[in-house]
Design a protein around this motif. Structure first.
Motif, mmCIF file in Angstrom:
data_model
loop_
_atom_site.group_PDB
_atom_site.id
_atom_site.type_symbol
_atom_site.label_atom_id
_atom_site.label_comp_id
_atom_site.label_asym_id
_atom_site.label_seq_id
_atom_site.Cartn_x
_atom_site.Cartn_y
_atom_site.Cartn_z
ATOM 1 N N GLY A 1 -15.606 12.989 93.245
ATOM 2 C CA GLY A 1 -15.494 14.289 92.606
ATOM 3 C C GLY A 1 -14.134 14.725 92.322
ATOM 4 N N GLY B 1 -7.923 18.357 101.278
ATOM 5 C CA GLY B 1 -9.217 17.506 100.967
ATOM 6 C C GLY B 1 -9.280 16.705 99.510
ATOM 7 N N GLU B 2 -8.712 17.068 98.699
ATOM 8 C CA GLU B 2 -8.532 16.079 97.423
ATOM 9 C C GLU B 2 -8.087 15.155 97.766
ATOM 10 N N ARG C 1 -9.724 12.343 99.497
ATOM 11 C CA ARG C 1 -10.701 12.070 98.544
ATOM 12 C C ARG C 1 -9.860 10.750 97.792
ATOM 13 N N THR D 1 -10.246 13.759 108.990
ATOM 14 C CA THR D 1 -10.346 15.219 108.900
ATOM 15 C C THR D 1 -9.149 16.081 109.727
ATOM 16 N N ASN E 1 -14.247 23.559 106.046
ATOM 17 C CA ASN E 1 -14.996 23.310 104.983
ATOM 18 C C ASN E 1 -14.614 21.944 104.316
ATOM 19 N N ASN E 2 -13.407 21.676 104.249
ATOM 20 C CA ASN E 2 -12.759 20.368 103.448
ATOM 21 C C ASN E 2 -13.495 19.399 104.502
ATOM 22 N N TRP F 1 -15.875 18.927 106.376
ATOM 23 C CA TRP F 1 -17.501 19.001 106.154
ATOM 24 C C TRP F 1 -17.541 18.028 104.792
ATOM 25 N N GLU F 2 -16.766 18.364 103.795
ATOM 26 C CA GLU F 2 -17.037 17.636 102.712
ATOM 27 C C GLU F 2 -16.572 16.210 102.679
ATOM 28 N N LYS G 1 -19.577 14.521 104.753
ATOM 29 C CA LYS G 1 -20.473 14.229 103.672
ATOM 30 C C LYS G 1 -20.495 13.106 102.863
ATOM 31 N N LEU G 2 -19.094 13.020 102.226
ATOM 32 C CA LEU G 2 -18.879 11.963 101.206
ATOM 33 C C LEU G 2 -18.747 10.557 102.294
#
Ligand SMILES: Nc1ncnc2c1ncn2[C@@H]1O[C@H](COP(=O)(O)OP(=O)(O)O)[C@@H](O)[C@H]1O
Ligand SMILES: [Mg+2]
Lengths: 302, 228
Positions: B126, B141-142, B145, B165, B171-172, B174-175, B178-179
């Motif tokens: 993403g 979070g980015e 990623r 994490t 929030n981040n 969780w993202e 999920k990834l």
């Protein structure tokens, strides 16, 4: 190494130098000083050697013979001497030749005085050989041999010149060798420091590379490139400088001191630098490579 | 398959960081490793990467005994494992694209290949739109990623994540989880060390709990048992 990783390493090597300017410059400058000194000594020694060789060619041993020794004996002895390896050239000066030369020099313009000696050569026993050597250092052994020959009355030599020349040349060699050795150690030390700083600056990157699975040589290569580049630049700069300086200086000296100019002939620049450039570059690159390689082994364990 | 047999690791004379640990992780599994700080979780990750060698016991990954891998073969071995950390470990002087491409460059992939593959990987995590940003211009979070994209670009069969994490808000976090789940769904074995018990509870995956260097529970079918 693939072409891709090769370019990667070279690029990273340049980056290392850019990121690490002060240290890189310091090592480059030391390397340059090293190669500059080396170049100067090399130039002095080669010119000096050429001069020595020229003088050596002129250095001769003179052999005189016993009174009344028949010329035929003298000639056969001359043949024996001519066969020896250290002898480059042998010239026979007969009694008449000797007298004629003498007359030319000392009775110039008063030939009538010399005429009084007609038929009675005052230098009757001065027939001799002028022997020229290949190598001045063989002179004393040749003299010993000549003195042992039957019929030889006297051997004249210019021992002092020969020994002084080769001794002086050796001394210059030792001193310059010593100074260059010290400078080389300093250069290796500085390059090693530069690479150590480079490694600590790039610690993160190296750790990541290792985790990703970069081959050991790829972790190493940028630092080797860095060392080699420093060596290369450190050698190229003084060599170019020396080339132009040398050309200027030989013209200047020949001009200003033409009394030396006639005695002392410099070797042309292209002859000197044909050897000096490859040797200098090899030294610079070799030291750069060695300095970085040893440091990497110590700090990276790869 | 990943297999630890009676593995112990001591850093120096004293209490071992890991003590007689045995476990098996099948290909394609998703496993959480939880435990107090200092319980030996990171040590386990380092052993799996062969950054460290066990003092005792044997580790086998994909049939390969790690103790038999020679120094020269370590780089090749590591290419089969991706890893991400709490602190992302991105190269600060390189942008998103370059950070991901870096992983391909250092294993000698050709540029043409890299140019095709990196954008695909970035869109998967993403971040396609931010390929020219530098790490400092990205949120935590980015950044994580990007780190995940870098870990996956060489297509490892195993992904190790040591508190991925830990520096992120809920929030981040969780993202990212999920990834990781998506990545696992595509067949990669994923091992996640975490402190985030809430996430662990909700995701219903296998949970291995470590305490003072030993495994105290291994709940194969989801859920985390936090009686204390
Ligand atoms: N490099 C090291 N040298 C010495 N002791 C260490 C080292 N790394 C970790 N330890 C010790 O090993 C134990 C486990 O550490 P670690 O695996 O990092 O735990 P966790 O990741 O679960 O917090 C701790 O007691 C820690 O102090
Ligand atoms: Mg840890």
């Amino acid at each position: 190494m693939r072409i891709n990783t090769f370019f990667y390493s070279v690029k990273q090597g340049f980056k290392n130098i850019a990121r690490n300017k002060m240290f890189s410059l310091a090592s480059m400058a030391t390397m340059a000083a090293c190669i500059f000194m080396f170049g100067i000594f090399y130039i002095i020694i080669t010119n000096f050697n050429a001069e020595v060789q020229k003088i050596e060619e002129g250095v001769s041993v003179t052999v005189f013979f016993d009174k009344g020794l028949p010329e035929s004996d003298i000639l056969s002895i001359g043949e024996e001497i001519g066969k020896r390896v250290e002898v480059s050239r042998i010239e026979y000066v007969s009694a008449e030749d000797a007298w004629n030369d003498y007359k030319e020099i000392y009775f110039e313009g008063k030939e009538e005085l010399a005429a009084g000696f007609a038929g009675d050569n005052p230098l009757a026993n001065s027939a001799n050989y002028q022997i020229y050597l290949n190598d001045v250092s063989m002179q004393s052994s040749l003299v010993t041999y000549l003195e042992s020959l039957p019929g030889v009355r006297e051997v004249k030599q210019s021992e002092l010149v020969a020994n002084t020349l080769s001794d002086f040349n050796k001394l210059v060699g030792y001193i310059s060798g010593g100074i260059i050795l010290i400078l080389l150690c300093v250069a290796v030390f500085l390059i090693s420091n530069t690479v150590t700083v480079g490694i600590s600056v790039r610690k993160e990157e190296i750790a990541i590379m290792k985790l990703i699975g970069a081959a050991d040589y790829l972790v190493r290569a940028p630092f080797v490139v860095e060392g080699v580049l420093i060596g290369l630049m450190g050698a190229a700069i003084p060599l170019v400088l020396l080339y132009f300086l040398y050309q200027r200086i030989i013209v200047y000296i020949a001009d200003k001191f033409n009394f030396i100019g006639s005695m002392l002939e410099f070797i042309p620049a292209h002859t000197v630098f044909r050897t000096l450039i490859p040797v200098g570059i090899f030294l610079g690159v070799g030291i750069g490579f060695l300095g970085s390689r040893l440091t990497i082994r110590k700090h990276l364990k790869v | 398959m990943i297999k630890l047999e009676h593995v112990s690791k001591s850093y120096s004379a004293g209490i071992p960081a890991l003590n007689d640990v045995s476990l098996e992780i099948e290909d394609g599994e998703f496993v959480f490793i939880v435990g107090d700080s200092g319980s030996g979780k990171s040590t386990m990750i380092k052993l799996l990467l062969k950054e460290l060698d066990p003092t005792d016991g044997e580790i086998t990954i994909g049939g390969k005994n790690l103790g038999r891998i020679k120094r020269k073969q370590i780089p090749k071995f590591r290419r089969g494992i991706g890893v991400v950390f709490q602190d992302f470990r991105l190269l600060k002087d390189r942008n998103v694209y370059e950070n991901v491409a870096f992983a391909q460059k250092v294993i000698g992939e050709p540029n043409s290949h890299i140019r095709k593959k990196v954008p695909i990987m970035l869109s998967m995590v993403g971040l396609a739109a931010k390929y020219r940003s530098y790490p400092k211009e990205l949120s935590g979070g980015e950044q994580q990623r990007v780190a995940i994209a870098r870990a996956l670009i060489n297509e490892p069969s195993i992904l190790l994540a040591d508190e991925p994490t830990g520096n992120l808000d809920n929030n981040n976090a969780w993202e990212i989880m999920k990834l990781l789940e998506e990545i696992n769904a595509k067949g990669t074995t994923v091992i996640v060390v975490t402190h985030n018990l809430e996430i662990v509870k909700v995701m219903k995956k296998r949970v291995i709990t470590v305490k003072k260097g030993t495994i105290v529970s291994d709940s194969k079918q989801g859920g985390y048992d936090d009686e204390d």
